[in-house]
Scaffold this active site. Sequence first.
Site, short mmCIF file in Angstrom:
data_model
loop_
_atom_site.label_atom_id
_atom_site.label_comp_id
_atom_site.label_asym_id
_atom_site.label_seq_id
_atom_site.Cartn_x
_atom_site.Cartn_y
_atom_site.Cartn_z
N GLY A 94 0.80 -1.23 0.00
CA GLY A 94 0.00 0.00 0.00
C GLY A 94 0.83 1.27 0.00
N GLY A 107 2.34 2.57 -2.79
CA GLY A 107 2.33 3.27 -4.07
C GLY A 107 3.06 2.53 -5.18
N THR A 159 1.99 0.28 -7.38
CA THR A 159 1.27 0.15 -8.63
C THR A 159 1.26 1.46 -9.41
OG1 THR A 159 -0.10 -1.61 -7.74
CG2 THR A 159 -0.96 -0.45 -9.65
N LYS A 176 2.48 -8.31 -13.17
CA LYS A 176 2.30 -8.58 -11.74
C LYS A 176 2.15 -10.08 -11.62
CE LYS A 176 0.67 -7.42 -7.36
NZ LYS A 176 0.96 -6.32 -6.42
N THR A 205 -2.73 -10.75 -5.19
CA THR A 205 -3.62 -11.26 -4.13
C THR A 205 -4.59 -10.14 -3.78
OG1 THR A 205 -2.18 -10.50 -2.33
CG2 THR A 205 -1.82 -12.75 -3.16
N ASP A 211 -3.99 -5.00 -9.85
CA ASP A 211 -2.97 -3.99 -10.19
C ASP A 211 -2.79 -3.92 -11.70
OD1 ASP A 211 -0.72 -4.51 -7.33
OD2 ASP A 211 -2.69 -3.59 -7.52
N GLY A 244 6.01 -6.55 -7.37
CA GLY A 244 5.84 -7.58 -6.35
C GLY A 244 4.58 -7.35 -5.53
N HIS A 258 1.47 13.28 -3.90
CA HIS A 258 0.06 12.90 -3.70
C HIS A 258 -0.81 13.73 -4.64
CE1 HIS A 258 -3.94 12.79 -1.86
NE2 HIS A 258 -3.58 11.58 -1.47
#
Length: 208
Positions: free
Chosen positions: A13, A15, A17, A33, A37, A44, A106, A189
């Site tokens: 989580g 960033g 992707t 990818k 999961t 992704d 990953g 962001h």
Amino acid sequence: MSERIFITGIGTGVGKTVTSACVVEALQADYWKPVQTGLTEGTDTDTVKSLISNPVSVCHREAYCLEAPASPHLAARLEDVNINVKEILEQAHRIQPSGRSLVIEGAGGLMVPLTEQVFTIDFIQQLEAKVIIVARNYLGSINHALLTAQVLRQRAIPVLGWIFSGEYHSNETEVVGWSGYPLLGRIPHTALVDRAFVKEQAEKLSLW
Ligand SMILES: Nc1ncnc2c1ncn2[C@@H]1O[C@H](COP(=O)(O)OP(=O)(O)OP(=O)(O)O)[C@@H](O)[C@H]1O
Ligand SMILES: C[C@H](N)[C@H](N)CCCCCC(=O)O
Ligand SMILES: [Mg+2]
């Protein structure tokens, strides 16, 4: 140039992707990818497909898509699936674009297990990939970032450098210095993650 670039993170989580989409766009590389999961919020691969606009990049099909939003080793166990790393490596050879790079994302960070014997860092080594580390600033991220850098250095895995995602923090500069790896760029962001944003950020990255 036909490079394999593995996008890892200091955790999940952070960033990876969105950063992968920016790197794919910048290099007109392919994206893969291998093990996805957690499917309830989409994949992704679908996210990257929706964020790139160059006509060359191909987003390859995952080797495994597992329902549970968990570590691959656990998500596979819950579905009675056996993750075969040898077969994933063979798929990597089959899909490697000729003359262009393959960006591989990953699941989570370096020490995430793909199976009970093979961790993500082992997989990176077997892929003979170079690594980009994605980091995000939060309380505790210095430790996560430097642990990630330390393990990569100890395993002599080639690291291209850091890409920081989200709000800037002065810790970034110190983490880069302490790690000895270069800063490749940062992805600020944004209120809207879309193709225009990815294209704009891709142009700012200094990847070589
Ligand atoms: N620059 C950004 N600005 C705003 N939101 C972002 C930015 N980068 C990522 N996000 C959001 O943060 C969340 C996590 O990002 P992302 O999915 O890229 O993480 P990840 O490291 O790939 O996670 P995973 O380990 O599950 O693959 C997503 O909702 C994504 O849209
Ligand atoms: C489900 C989510 N999208 C991630 N890809 C999975 C991250 C696994 C992290 C495992 C762990 O470090 O505890
Ligand atoms: Mg991701």
